[in-house]
Write an enzyme that holds these catalytic residues in place. Structure first.
Site: not given
Ligand SMILES: NC(=O)C1=CN([C@@H]2O[C@H](COP(=O)(O)OP(=O)(O)OC[C@H]3O[C@@H](n4cnc5c(N)ncnc54)[C@H](O)[C@@H]3O)[C@@H](O)[C@H]2O)C=CC1
Ligand SMILES: O=C(O)C(=O)COP(=O)(O)O
Length: 599
Positions: A287, A316, A335
């Site tokens: 993010r 965004e 994104h």
């Molecule tokens: N750009 C995009 O389209 C996408 C972005 N995302 C972002 O990626 C993030 C992670 O997704 P997932 O891996 O599926 O979630 P997840 O919940 O599996 O992993 C997040 C990890 O971050 C860790 N965490 C929490 N606070 C922390 C800190 N202060 N320092 C270091 N680690 C910390 C948690 O312990 C957890 O293991 C989501 O929250 C979302 O914001 C996810 C999918 C798509």
């Molecule tokens: O799953 C997430 O956290 C994402 O950032 C994906 O975002 P989107 O559904 O592509 O707008």
């Protein structure tokens, strides 16, 4: 999964009183038998039936593009309104007509959205992972469940991080633009190799660990920082977990994969950049808000950060004149992390299933603001869930005045180890039982703890481990209310609390103790608790009064401590006795006190 829609556990309103009835609300609710039974007023009943015949489907507003497979699933169960690009005001206006809302990252689901829904919005589905665009506190306060689709876009996001990592290190985007502009700048776009370099993954969750796995395949040395990641997950793919300081100071590349929370907001700032190796390269597919973007521009200008590849931004889309976006050492995408055909079909199905399940009253496996209870555990706990609510309802109706409850102790007795019992569901139902009979709020699994806290009710929980076979998850549940007076003095325990205890027998909740009196009655319908001097003929006397008043008795039991001393008679009744009938019971000479309780 156990039948749940009639439990009113998660989202179905349990207080559709005739006075607050409205057409708009009626058409969206599941019409359980219990619902009809509660509609006492004939006109209302007729309206509800007509509304149900016309259209009993809930309405789901899909506010951002969702994969077809998900839309199909939703349409089988609900009226689906796909309205993309709504302004905040348009969303707030529409929301009062919707039972569920589905969004991606582009829609802000603010407190105002929940307030303007007028209580109708029961579930928000986030078709993706990050729920930082949903005001979770407001959702919880309004009893609205939030579900997400946490798994289907993991691979897409991790592949995008690797795409950005490799594109950045070889200047792909810049070189592409340069060639298309008619230039041939081979010396300008000399890149750096990845093999042997240290990659620090910050946030070693689903996406972070997949990025780590792929980076190892590219020959990188991967370390990770995540305060909550289990060591065995890291060990399984030979990644070393380190402190934050160590990760950022030793890395050649840093890839961000933590959620945006108050703790991670601007986690990368002037101070942290100053601790990095000069020439570090950063990828952000998490993010925008986890980086102080102005500090990043300074770090890029000073050369501390050689390059950044960013998929996400604080705002965004970012402003057109954003220094960060326009920086020559920055590669950007709009994104796109989750934007693959496969991931979008996957999240659409994942979120649609969760939303439909929630609208049916089932407990969602991907709930963000409510306990996630596996189906197997749920079916085992189901009768105890009912017992918990009934005990709460009974206990609060024994309080003189009803609403001064502040201190409640719940004891769970089980032959299973304390770790085998997740009491959040039971606690929520006790709270529901304690609050609903004496207020107009509706309590569900989402808002139970919040509602108790708001009303100053402190719930202390205790577990007693019993000997014996742990076949059943629980032996009994006991609810005690301290610092109150009871309208039925016999319900007070020796230590001065109102005390009721129940068990599950043949799958049905039973009341087994009131104060110090052992009783045994099925907790259904309504009951009259009556303390009397134990003597022959009492059952006949009270029974005939109820008979004369046309009140059908479903059961009668007597619990006593010693023969011919005081006894507590429990009478189950199908109809609510008239005031006259209750008065006549009170006038029976051996009756010392009695109370009528609706369960
Ligand atoms: N750009 C995009 O389209 C996408 C972005 N995302 C972002 O990626 C993030 C992670 O997704 P997932 O891996 O599926 O979630 P997840 O919940 O599996 O992993 C997040 C990890 O971050 C860790 N965490 C929490 N606070 C922390 C800190 N202060 N320092 C270091 N680690 C910390 C948690 O312990 C957890 O293991 C989501 O929250 C979302 O914001 C996810 C999918 C798509
Ligand atoms: O799953 C997430 O956290 C994402 O950032 C994906 O975002 P989107 O559904 O592509 O707008």
């Amino acid at each position: 999964m156990a039948a749940t829609s009639s439990w009113n556990l998660l989202i179905t309103p349990n207080k559709p009183t005739t006075s607050s009835f409205s057409w708009k609300h009626s058409v969206s609710y599941p019409f359980t038998t219990a619902y009809f039974r509660r509609c006492q007023n004939r006109t209302t009943k007729r309206l509800v039936i007509v509304a149900a015949m016309l259209d009993a489907k809930p309405t789901v507003l899909v506010a951002e593009k969702l994969g077809d497979a998900g839309l199909e699933l939703l349409r089988k169960f609900a009226n689906v309104d796909c309205s993309y690009n709504l302004s905040p005001e348009e969303l707030c206006t529409k929301i009062s007509l919707c039972d569920a809302l589905i969004v991606r990252s582009g829609t802000k689901v603010t407190r105002e959205v929940f307030e303007r829904s007028g209580g109708r919005l029961k579930v928000v589905g986030r078709a993706g992972v990050g729920i930082d665009n949903v005001d979770l506190s407001a959702a919880t306060e309004h009893g609205c469940l939030v579900v997400n689709a946490p798994t289907a876009n993991t691979i897409a996001a991790s592949e995008h991080a690797i795409a950005l990592l490799t594109a950045m290190s070889r200047n792909i985007a810049q070189a592409d633009a340069s060639v298309k502009a008619g230039k041939w700048q081979r010396n300008k776009y000399v890149g750096v190799s990845l093999v042997g370099k240290i990659l620090a993954v910050i946030g070693f969750g689903k996406v972070g660990s997949e990025v780590a796995r792929r980076a190892k395949g590219l020959g990188m040395q991967v370390i990770a920082h995540d305060p909550y990641a289990p060591a065995d997950r890291a060990r399984a793919i030979s990644v070393e977990l380190t402190s934050f300081e160590e990760a950022i100071s030793s890395a050649d590349f840093i890839s961000l994969h933590m959620p945006l929370t108050p703790a991670t907001s601007k986690m990368f700032n002037d101070e942290t950049f100053s601790k990095m190796k000069k020439g570090v390269r950063i990828v952000n597919v998490a993010r925008g808000g986890v980086i102080d973007e102005e500090a990043l521009v300074r770090a890029l200008d000073s050369g501390i950060v050689a390059q950044a590849a960013l998929d996400v931004f604080t705002e965004e889309p970012p402003p057109k004149d954003s220094k960060l976006v326009l920086h020559e050492n920055v590669t950007v995408t709009p994104h796109l992390g989750a934007s693959t055909a496969e991931a979008q079909e996957g999240v659409a199905i994942e979120v649609a299933e969760a939303v439909v399940g929630a609208l049916k009253g089932e407990l969602a496996a991907t709930a963000v603001n409510a306990p996630m209870v596996p189906a197997q555990v749920l079916s085992e706990l189901a009768p105890f869930v009912t017992l918990a609510e009934k005990l709460g309802r009974l206990a609060v109706q024994l309080v003189a005045g009803g609403s001064g409850v502040k201190s409640v102790k719940v004891t769970y007795a089980s032959a299973r180890g304390p770790d085998d019992l997740d009491t959040r569901l039971l606690r929520a139902m006790i709270i529901k039982g304690l609050i609903e009979p004496v207020s107009s709020v509706f309590v569900n699994l989402v808002n139970a703890d919040f509602t108790a806290k708001q009303r100053g009710i402190r719930i202390a929980e205790e577990r007693i481990v019993l000997d014996g076979s742990p076949e059943s998850p629980l032996e009994f549940i006991q609810v005690q209310i301290a610092n109150v007076e009871s309208k039925f003095a016999s319900a007070m325990s020796e230590s001065g609390e109102i005390k009721v205890e129940g068990r599950v027998k043949d799958g049905k909740p039973h009341l087994t103790m009131v104060g110090s009196f052992g009783v045994d009655v099925s907790l259904e319908g309504s009951i009259i608790l009556c303390r009397q001097v134990d003597q022959p003929g009492m059952i006949g006397k009270v029974g005939s009064i109820l008979g004369e008043e046309n009140v059908n008795i479903s059961f009668m039991t007597v619990g006593r401590i010693t023969p011919r001393k005081q006894a507590v008679m429990t009478i189950g009744v199908d109809e609510e006795p008239s005031k006259q009938a209750l008065k006549r019971i009170g006038e029976v000479s051996a009756v010392e006190e009695f109370v009528f309780v609706k369960l």
